[in-house]
Design a protein around this motif. Structure first.
Motif, mmCIF file in Angstrom:
data_model
loop_
_atom_site.group_PDB
_atom_site.id
_atom_site.type_symbol
_atom_site.label_atom_id
_atom_site.label_comp_id
_atom_site.label_asym_id
_atom_site.label_seq_id
_atom_site.Cartn_x
_atom_site.Cartn_y
_atom_site.Cartn_z
ATOM 1 N N ALA A 1 0.836 -1.203 0.000
ATOM 2 C CA ALA A 1 0.000 0.000 0.000
ATOM 3 C C ALA A 1 0.870 1.252 0.000
ATOM 4 C CB ALA A 1 -0.933 -0.010 1.207
ATOM 5 N N ALA A 2 1.959 1.240 0.792
ATOM 6 C CA ALA A 2 2.840 2.404 0.863
ATOM 7 C C ALA A 2 3.490 2.665 -0.497
ATOM 8 C CB ALA A 2 3.913 2.194 1.932
ATOM 9 N N THR A 3 3.977 1.620 -1.156
ATOM 10 C CA THR A 3 4.615 1.836 -2.462
ATOM 11 C C THR A 3 3.597 2.322 -3.488
ATOM 12 O OG1 THR A 3 4.271 -0.416 -3.284
ATOM 13 C CG2 THR A 3 6.273 -0.008 -2.008
ATOM 14 N N ALA B 1 -0.037 5.131 -0.606
ATOM 15 C CA ALA B 1 -0.961 5.280 0.512
ATOM 16 C C ALA B 1 -0.214 5.733 1.761
ATOM 17 C CB ALA B 1 -1.674 3.957 0.786
ATOM 18 N N PRO C 1 8.078 5.972 1.514
ATOM 19 C CA PRO C 1 7.781 5.168 0.323
ATOM 20 C C PRO C 1 6.626 5.734 -0.501
ATOM 21 C CG PRO C 1 7.794 3.795 2.313
ATOM 22 C CD PRO C 1 8.173 5.170 2.730
ATOM 23 N N GLU C 2 5.584 6.231 0.199
ATOM 24 C CA GLU C 2 4.390 6.653 -0.555
ATOM 25 C C GLU C 2 4.634 7.901 -1.398
ATOM 26 O OE1 GLU C 2 4.550 6.255 2.770
ATOM 27 O OE2 GLU C 2 3.482 7.844 3.842
ATOM 28 N N PHE D 1 -4.558 -6.890 -2.647
ATOM 29 C CA PHE D 1 -5.336 -6.797 -1.405
ATOM 30 C C PHE D 1 -6.523 -7.758 -1.493
ATOM 31 C CE2 PHE D 1 -3.630 -2.353 -1.956
ATOM 32 C CZ PHE D 1 -2.513 -2.608 -1.169
ATOM 33 N N PHE E 1 -6.632 1.487 -6.427
ATOM 34 C CA PHE E 1 -6.081 1.863 -5.123
ATOM 35 C C PHE E 1 -5.081 3.021 -5.178
ATOM 36 C CE2 PHE E 1 -3.214 1.511 -1.524
ATOM 37 C CZ PHE E 1 -4.088 1.389 -0.461
ATOM 38 N N ALA F 1 -5.562 6.383 -3.134
ATOM 39 C CA ALA F 1 -4.604 6.779 -2.098
ATOM 40 C C ALA F 1 -4.129 8.212 -2.314
ATOM 41 C CB ALA F 1 -3.418 5.822 -2.107
#
Lengths: 261, 372
Positions: free
Chosen positions: A162-164, A167, B88-89, B103, B114, B118
């Protein structure tokens, strides 16, 4: 592997031991008098108060306990172990002692209760809010420990993915972690709810036993035992039914083992 | 900085000097420099535990650097000396994980939507975008399915589409084919090649499979025990391996030695003659590496006197193995050598483990080169 009889026998004893008293309760209930007993306002009031306070306590426990469980599951510091140990104490503490401890904190002359009373002219003990506080105090550790266990089984990889994908940690927690953990979170909350619903010692010590105000079902059952055992059985039956119905409803949807649909 | 990012941003280059040190029960140190230009596909090849995945995680921002610096275009993503760290995001990269990490609570469509969600896009718009991307890659049919209900190959494609959905500056692929069975690998590898070559930015492909590296990448960086041991194009990797590990992957005998008296004295004993000896290196050392294909060596039961081969040496067969339609002899020298012969030759020569043999190789087959 076949189950050896050395395991079968104690298993049967355990199951019987748990089921038998509940069956006996059904025999003891004065079925013919039930309608009369239920018409007494005290029953309805106690039931309503119990359900309301237990539900609020379970929600409070969920809202604060799930984040605490998440932190405990993910931190590795020495402080984490200490916090986990402290959180576990109310779990093994006799609830009456918990009630005394709550009084020393939130009582009219308590550590926090005194300044609150001075500033707001409000005191928690012996109010319905006191019931909620007492129930949350005993229910929270149950929720934290079960939910922490569930969080530990979660693969970090999903949050990383999710972070990559852009998010933030908060977005990832809400959109990825919470949905994946929903069955476990609900199970933990229901467990906390059941624990709150049955709470006796801390409640009677901290909130008292005033009918219609702080008298929950367990307190009503206990009092009824002294003057009217039939009423006590009837009240007990109500609690049994409520618990079984809630568990059955949730089990069908959420609490089944294995993957959630 | 501060300028709004447009979708048509110019492709950028990656320059990663990665140092990661873990103390503790299993100490580990990675020190590797990997660079990739726009549109370049670089494979990071190495044995398990060499540090490939740590390298990828460091670039993705999932493992902090102990030292070094990671730059993507004009942005510094991580530089511990300067205290620079981009979460990272905000690195704007797409990662395809080995286990895909779709997911499980979301449909394929929601997975692809997603990244847009995000970044704050409204639900409806994000789903519409996802539908367009899925249609573009021919995945519309499975848009409503949960990841648990699609095949491994489909999951791999969805993971790739999801990683590309946010138009990343850099694409990172961690063993993208490892989760697939052998049959599906070939077709999926071809698809992957098309995907990756259409990507305008640099792409880094981590793999332990030399075939993936040779077929997908324009350049291969070999990492062994936390260090880069070779950084070259696939042809060089296949012909002039820098280490025994790479030579084994390339299927070559590999020796290290020194030039002396018109030949090469091998470190492990024995002597070989090559036609072209590399020029004296700048450091003055005459250390060279030698590659010799197992198929270029001939086996004899008696000493070959009249042959044209200038390299002749005695040995003893240690083992015999069948590889596809050939038999591979493991011969103790010096120098030791793997030798490919036909199964019929084994019978004709009466070879068994323990047999004394003579080996010969033409000097033109011996490739001598200097280490990088």
């Amino acid at each position: 592997m076949r189950t050896p009889w050395q395991l079968r026998v104690p298993a049967a004893v355990a199951a019987a031991f748990l089921v038998l008293p509940l069956v006996a309760l059904l025999f003891r209930v004065p079925w013919l008098h039930l309608p009369d007993l239920f018409r007494e306002p005290i029953v309805g009031e106690a039931l309503r108060l119990s359900l309301l306070c237990a539900t609020i306590a379970a929600l409070l426990a969920a809202v604060t306990g799930i984040p605490l469980a998440w932190l405990l599951a993910r931190s590795t510091g020495r402080l984490t172990g200490l916090v986990r140990a402290l959180v576990t104490v109310p779990l093994v503490l006799p609830p009456v002692v918990g009630g005394v401890a709550l009084l020393s904190a939130f009582g009219r002359r308590g550590l926090l209760g005194k300044p609150i009373d001075v500033v707001f002219g409000f005191s928690l003990p012996f109010t319905p809010f006191g019931v909620i506080v007492a129930e949350t105090f005993v229910a929270l550790p149950f929720l934290v420990l079960t939910v922490e266990g569930a969080f530990r089984t979660l693969d970090d990889g999903y949050a990383e993915a999710a972070a990559t994908l852009g998010a933030s940690p908060w977005f990832a927690f809400r959109r990825v972690v919470l949905p994946m953990m929903a069955p476990a979170l609900l199970a933990g909350t229901v467990l906390a709810w059941a624990r709150a619903l049955g709470e006796f010692g801390a409640t009677i010590t901290f909130a008292g036993n005033s009918p219609g105000r702080t008298q929950t079902m367990p307190l009503a059952v206990y009092l009824a035992m002294e003057r009217d055992p039939d009423a006590a059985s009837a009240l007990s039956l109500v609690m049994l039914v409520v618990c079984v119905v809630v568990l059955a409803l949730l089990r069908g949807r959420w609490l089944t083992t294995g993957s959630a649909a | 900085m501060g300028a709004a990012r447009s979708d048509a941003a110019d492709p950028v280059a990656l320059d990663a000097r990665v140092e990661v040190v873990h103390q503790g029960a299993r100490p580990f140190a990675l020190q590797a420099h990997v660079a990739a230009g726009p549109g370049e596909v670089v494979a990071v090849l190495g044995p398990n535990g060499a540090g490939k995945t740590t390298l990828l995680r460091a670039i993705a921002g999932l493992t902090p650097l102990s030292g070094g610096r990671i730059r993507l275009g004009d942005r510094t993503l991580d530089d511990p000396a300067l205290g620079t760290w981009v979460v990272p995001e905000q690195r704007r990269l797409g990662v395809v994980f080995q286990d895909h990490r779709l997911f499980p609570t979301m449909s394929v469509r929601e997975n692809v939507a997603f990244p847009a969600r995000a970044r704050g896009m409204r639900h409806g718009a994000a789903l519409a975008n996802a539908d367009a991307q899925l249609a573009h890659f021919g995945l519309t049919e499975i848009a409503d399915r949960r990841p648990a209900r699609i095949s491994g190959g489909q999951a791999q494609r969805v993971a790739l589409v999801r990683a590309l959905a946010s138009k990343p500056d850099l694409l990172l692929l961690d063993e993208p084919l490892a989760a697939l069975d052998a049959q599906r690998r070939d077709t999926t590898r071809a698809e992957l090649r098309a995907f990756v070559s259409a990507f305008a930015g640099p792409a880094l492909l981590v793999t332990h499979d030399p075939l993936d590296a040779l077929l997908l990448a324009g350049r291969i960086v070999v990492i062994e025990a936390g260090r880069v041991t070779q950084d070259a194009d696939p042809a060089t990797i296949a012909r002039r391996p820098a280490t025994a590990y790479v030579a084994r992957l390339a299927g070559l005998n590999h020796y290290r030695g020194r030039v002396s008296r018109g030949g090469i004295e091998l470190d492990g004993g024995g002597r070989l003659v090559a036609v072209d000896l590399p020029a004296q290196s700048s450091s003055g050392s005459r250390e060279v590496l030698i590659a010799l294909a197992p198929s270029a060596i001939t086996v004899h039961t008696t000493r070959p006197d009249h042959g044209s081969a200038r390299n002749v040496w005695a040995g003893r067969v240690r083992g015999i193995q069948q590889i596809a339609d050939r038999a591979r002899l493991d011969v103790a020298g010096p120098p030791d050598a793997l030798v490919d012969v036909t199964p019929a030759a084994i019978l004709d020569l009466g070879l068994t483990p323990g047999s004394a043999v003579w080996l010969s190789a033409k000097a033109t087959e011996v490739t001598a080169y200097t280490a990088e």
